[in-house]
Write a protein that holds these residues in place. Structure first.
Motif, mmCIF file in Angstrom:
data_model
loop_
_atom_site.group_PDB
_atom_site.id
_atom_site.type_symbol
_atom_site.label_atom_id
_atom_site.label_comp_id
_atom_site.label_asym_id
_atom_site.label_seq_id
_atom_site.Cartn_x
_atom_site.Cartn_y
_atom_site.Cartn_z
ATOM 1 N N PRO A 256 2.608 25.275 -9.045
ATOM 2 C CA PRO A 256 1.526 25.932 -9.788
ATOM 3 C C PRO A 256 0.544 24.955 -10.438
ATOM 4 C CG PRO A 256 3.685 26.770 -10.442
ATOM 5 C CD PRO A 256 3.933 25.582 -9.586
ATOM 6 N N ALA A 257 -0.699 25.413 -10.544
ATOM 7 C CA ALA A 257 -1.730 24.640 -11.239
ATOM 8 C C ALA A 257 -1.514 24.759 -12.741
ATOM 9 C CB ALA A 257 -3.109 25.175 -10.870
ATOM 10 N N VAL A 258 -1.519 23.633 -13.453
ATOM 11 C CA VAL A 258 -1.338 23.650 -14.909
ATOM 12 C C VAL A 258 -2.415 22.783 -15.543
ATOM 13 C CG1 VAL A 258 0.239 23.202 -16.812
ATOM 14 C CG2 VAL A 258 1.158 23.814 -14.553
ATOM 15 N N PRO A 259 -3.430 23.421 -16.183
ATOM 16 C CA PRO A 259 -4.482 22.616 -16.800
ATOM 17 C C PRO A 259 -3.893 21.659 -17.841
ATOM 18 C CG PRO A 259 -5.085 24.941 -16.768
ATOM 19 C CD PRO A 259 -3.643 24.869 -16.338
ATOM 20 N N GLY A 260 -4.236 20.413 -17.716
ATOM 21 C CA GLY A 260 -3.774 19.412 -18.680
ATOM 22 C C GLY A 260 -2.278 19.140 -18.647
ATOM 23 N N GLY A 261 -1.596 19.648 -17.628
ATOM 24 C CA GLY A 261 -0.143 19.487 -17.554
ATOM 25 C C GLY A 261 0.280 18.048 -17.351
ATOM 26 N N LEU B 267 -4.757 19.775 -9.537
ATOM 27 C CA LEU B 267 -5.032 21.038 -8.840
ATOM 28 C C LEU B 267 -5.787 21.992 -9.758
ATOM 29 C CD1 LEU B 267 -4.737 23.004 -6.451
ATOM 30 C CD2 LEU B 267 -2.482 23.655 -7.361
ATOM 31 N N ALA B 268 -5.330 22.090 -11.008
ATOM 32 C CA ALA B 268 -5.975 22.996 -11.954
ATOM 33 C C ALA B 268 -7.431 22.600 -12.182
ATOM 34 C CB ALA B 268 -5.211 22.986 -13.287
ATOM 35 N N TYR B 269 -7.654 21.311 -12.416
ATOM 36 C CA TYR B 269 -9.017 20.857 -12.666
ATOM 37 C C TYR B 269 -9.906 21.158 -11.459
ATOM 38 C CZ TYR B 269 -13.071 18.279 -14.029
ATOM 39 O OH TYR B 269 -14.360 17.988 -14.366
ATOM 40 N N THR B 270 -9.392 20.842 -10.268
ATOM 41 C CA THR B 270 -10.201 20.975 -9.055
ATOM 42 C C THR B 270 -10.505 22.439 -8.753
ATOM 43 O OG1 THR B 270 -9.113 18.967 -8.263
ATOM 44 C CG2 THR B 270 -10.385 20.215 -6.654
ATOM 45 N N GLU B 271 -9.500 23.305 -8.970
ATOM 46 C CA GLU B 271 -9.743 24.728 -8.685
ATOM 47 C C GLU B 271 -10.861 25.282 -9.550
ATOM 48 O OE1 GLU B 271 -5.711 26.581 -8.766
ATOM 49 O OE2 GLU B 271 -6.269 27.039 -6.696
ATOM 50 N N LEU B 272 -10.945 24.811 -10.781
ATOM 51 C CA LEU B 272 -12.003 25.314 -11.663
ATOM 52 C C LEU B 272 -13.345 24.630 -11.373
ATOM 53 C CD1 LEU B 272 -10.121 25.705 -15.075
ATOM 54 C CD2 LEU B 272 -10.521 27.407 -13.282
ATOM 55 N N ALA B 273 -13.301 23.494 -10.718
ATOM 56 C CA ALA B 273 -14.552 22.777 -10.426
ATOM 57 C C ALA B 273 -15.210 23.247 -9.127
ATOM 58 C CB ALA B 273 -14.274 21.268 -10.345
ATOM 59 N N VAL B 274 -14.402 23.675 -8.148
ATOM 60 C CA VAL B 274 -14.975 23.910 -6.814
ATOM 61 C C VAL B 274 -16.079 24.978 -6.724
ATOM 62 C CG1 VAL B 274 -13.099 22.958 -5.438
ATOM 63 C CG2 VAL B 274 -13.065 25.379 -6.024
#
Lengths: 352, 382
Positions: free
Chosen positions: B338-343, B351-358
């Motif tokens: 799973p994607a975890v922002p700042g994890g 993954l979390a950062y990139t998913e929100l950036a794309v």
């Protein structure tokens, strides 16, 4: 690239390759007269070094002929003959002239019998075998690449075809070859699978350019709802997508052609064949969508090009074969990072 | 057809020595720079890093020596750019100035503008932003309303710019606005060099993006006075000046390497025991990347020859955005984590950062729809 041989080939194919010729070829008729002209123009020798009878153009330029042949849907084994001659010349073997073809030799078993070599195994999807005098292949004997020159007339050729109706024949081999027909390759030049993948990538790029041009023309000519369908944004965006895929395929194929005979060849050709196959699916599908029902008929020329690019996906390794190979190289590379693998792939090739 | 022909980059342009120097520099400078920061790609901001890079001669590389540049060619600059991006170095402080504002000033600026500004760009000291979009002028740049009215000694500017990346820290803005009326939709436009630190009556307010980051700003010009020498290039020629910047803006490696930190994380996880299906997906990714890189380097070669490959650049950007946007999907299809922002797990954080950036990748620098329209026109659709 300004090129005399490209101009010559473009004129020759434009003047002589017709829809009718492609139809006839798909029903088994070899266009002999055009072949004679191709051979007289010297195109089959373009990749042969000058001292072996070629005309000394750089390999990338010689290979560029195959994109042009693809753009015209040439129903003849020019690409196969070009490669066969280059391989024979590299092994200092006789160049017999006429139509030749190539086959992947990885599945062949070779054994030494006295001074001669015995070859056995099954060659499948051999392009144009029944129209050729020789099948040239590369197979391993005692750890060394050997070039084999197999005379078609002594072989039992079972005819089969690809999606476009072009010969892809089936041959069971169990023959002892003449001494001069099995010669060690003095230096590695990529297996026949790689060389075959290269010629199909180039031809596919050319065919996709033609498919794109036909689709643009149709979109500008076909009027519905009172305007050319090319005025509709949905159609425009599909054409733009086709242009991107076509440009990527051409760039990939030319990158591989540019690394012919260099260490970068193995990885660039893998990328080229994989990229062309993926693009073939998208470009073909969008071209038919734009052309509507008329493009789905035998009468319309589009199918000769779309069926070719689809069929070529299966020649000399599928996308799955090539992407696996490239992925294995990337994942097992000794480079510190994936990025280093990518930058080296284009310049130095696969790491030892 | 010429649009689908990307001539190979000139031979001998790998510049292996330069590449090694840059790698050594980055290994030192970014030794403790974690993957989740590298994931910011070219949106990472560090004046300090940009200055150090400039000290090595890697900012303003293509600028002439008389303006503090290094007179190197576009393909040498390309090597440095792609190495910075692949490493996820924080480059935005100098990136826009180095990529397009510097070349624009060199091409269109006065001697005085060139002498005052360009050496400081090459020193990595100046951060530029681009004042193009407005509330009612996004993809439709010709709908620009911001108006420069000629007054004694200069111009008065009124209007609002939005989505202005890093305006809150930038030293200069290249402002695109109207200077007159014209029957031609593209006429009456001009560009100005705005000194953001020394100009009154400019209000800059943050616009926070969906990931909580502050890159965007709204910039309001309220009777802002600009001296005559702020005009950049010819009055009324703004449209064609902007168009000539686009090939620089759209064809570079930042158009397909924005998700590269996630690719490296993914490969790290798969390296030791990938299944055949995973190998094939990584092979497909490699093929796409090798080809995009070749196309992008080809455009750099054309730019180096003084050509204007703006259509080829649009193709690179369209294909590049598709590629970099697809990386999170690819990662999810290969690894179940799973994607975890700042994890604390670097894969999960990246993954979390990139998913929100794309989502922004096919908006910035020209939306996918606009690019496809440009390509279609280039194809000769009537």
């Amino acid at each position: 690239m300004e090129s005399m041989i490209h101009d010559m080939a473009e004129r020759l194919f434009r003047d002589h390759v017709t829809h009718r010729m492609r139809e006839d070829a798909a029903s088994g008729q070899c266009p002999e007269a055009l072949w004679t002209q191709i051979e007289e123009a010297g195109l089959t020798m373009a990749l042969v070094p000058e001292d072996a009878g070629g005309f000394g153009v750089p390999p990338a330029e010689a290979l560029g002929l195959l994109r042009i042949a693809g753009a015209h849907g040439l129903p003849l084994p020019l690409a196969e003959t070009l490669i066969a001659n280059a391989v024979l010349a590299t092994a200092n073997m006789a160049l017999p002239g006429g139509r030749l073809t190539i086959a992947e030799g990885e599945a062949l078993r070779l054994e030494q019998r006295g001074k001669r070599v015995h070859a056995s195994g099954h060659l499948t999807l051999v392009p144009f075998a029944r129209w050729a005098s020789l099948i040239v292949t590369i197979a391993v004997l005692d750890g060394t690449d050997h070039v084999l020159s197999l005379p078609v007339k002594v072989l039992n050729v079972a005819p089969a075809q690809d999606l476009a109706g072009m010969p892809r024949d089936d041959i069971k081999l169990d023959h002892t070859l003449a001494e001069t027909d099995a010669v060690p390759l003095p230096r590695p030049m990529g297996g026949m699978r790689q060389l075959g993948a290269l010629i199909r990538s180039l031809a596919a790029a050319g065919a996709m350019e033609t498919i794109l041009e036909m689709s643009i023309q149709y979109a500008n000519d076909r009027v519905q709802f009172g305007r050319p369908i090319g005025k509709f944004q949905a159609i425009q965006h599909n054409l733009a997508t086709m242009a991107g895929e076509t440009a990527a395929s051409r760039t990939a194929a030319e990158m591989a052609a540019g690394s012919y005979d260099t260490p970068a060849f193995a990885l660039t050709v893998a990328a080229a064949k994989a990229r062309a196959g993926e693009a073939a699916e998208k470009v073909g599908a969008l071209a038919h969508q734009i052309h509507g029902a008329i493009g789905y008929t035998q009468e319309h020329a589009l199918h000769h090009f779309t069926k070719r690019i689809w069929g070529w996906r299966d020649d000399f390794g599928t996308e799955l074969d090539w992407t696996r190979e490239l992925g294995r190289a990337a994942l097992s590379s000794p480079h510190d990072t994936f990025w280093h693998f990518i930058t080296d792939s284009a310049a130095k090739g696969a790491p030892a | 057809m010429t649009l689908t022909a990307f001539s190979p980059p000139p031979p001998g342009t790998d510049f292996d020595d330069l590449r090694q120097e840059v790698r050594t520099f980055l290994a030192e400078e970014l030794a403790d720079f974690p993957p989740e920061k590298r994931a910011k790609s070219w949106n990472g901001f560090s004046r300090d890093f940009s200055r150090k890079l400039a000290q090595r001669g890697w900012v303003g590389m293509t600028f002439p020596k008389e303006y503090g540049g290094h007179a190197r060619n576009a393909l040498e600059r390309y090597v440095v750019s792609e190495e910075l991006l692949a490493a996820g170095a924080p480059v935005i402080s100098h990136w826009i100035a180095d990529r397009q504002s510097g070349p624009l000033i060199l091409a269109k600026g006065t001697d005085d503008q060139k002498r005052r500004i360009v050496p400081r760009i090459a020193a990595g000291e100046l951060c530029f932003c681009i004042g193009m979009s407005e509330p009612d002028s996004g993809s439709d740049l010709a709908a620009t309303r911001t108006m420069a009215t000629e007054v004694e000694g200069g111009f008065r500017i009124n209007g609002t710019k939005v989505w202005t990346t890093y305006a809150h820290v930038a030293d200069y803005m290249i402002l695109f606005c109207r200077t007159g009326k014209s029957d031609d939709r593209h006429g009456g436009m001009s560009q100005f060099l705005v000194d953001l630190k020394a100009t009154d009556n400019i209000q800059i307010t943050p616009i926070i993006d969906l990931s909580g980051e502050h890159h965007f700003n709204q910039v309001v010009f309220d009777d802002t006075f600009l001296p005559s020498d702020a005009l950049l290039g010819e009055k009324g020629e703004g449209w064609s000046q902007v168009m000539s910047e686009l090939a620089f803006e759209r064809s570079g490696p930042e158009r397909f390497l924005s998700s590269f930190a996630l690719i490296e994380e993914l490969i790290r996880l798969l390296r030791d025991d990938a299944t055949e299906a995973q190998q094939a997906e990584i092979g497909r990714l490699s093929a796409h990347l090798m080809v995009l890189r070749q196309m992008s380097r080809s455009v750099a070669g054309m730019l180096n020859e003084g050509e204007n490959p703006s259509l080829q650049a649009a193709i690179v950007k369209d294909l590049g955005a598709l590629f970099e946007k697809d990386i999170p999907r690819l990662a999810r299809s290969l690894v179940s984590r799973p994607a975890v922002p700042g994890g604390s797990d670097s894969y999960a954080a990246v993954l979390a950062y990139t998913e929100l950036a794309v989502p922004s990748f096919s908006l910035r620098g020209g939306t996918r729809e606009i690019l496809r329209g440009i390509i279609a026109r280039g194809l000769g659709l009537r």
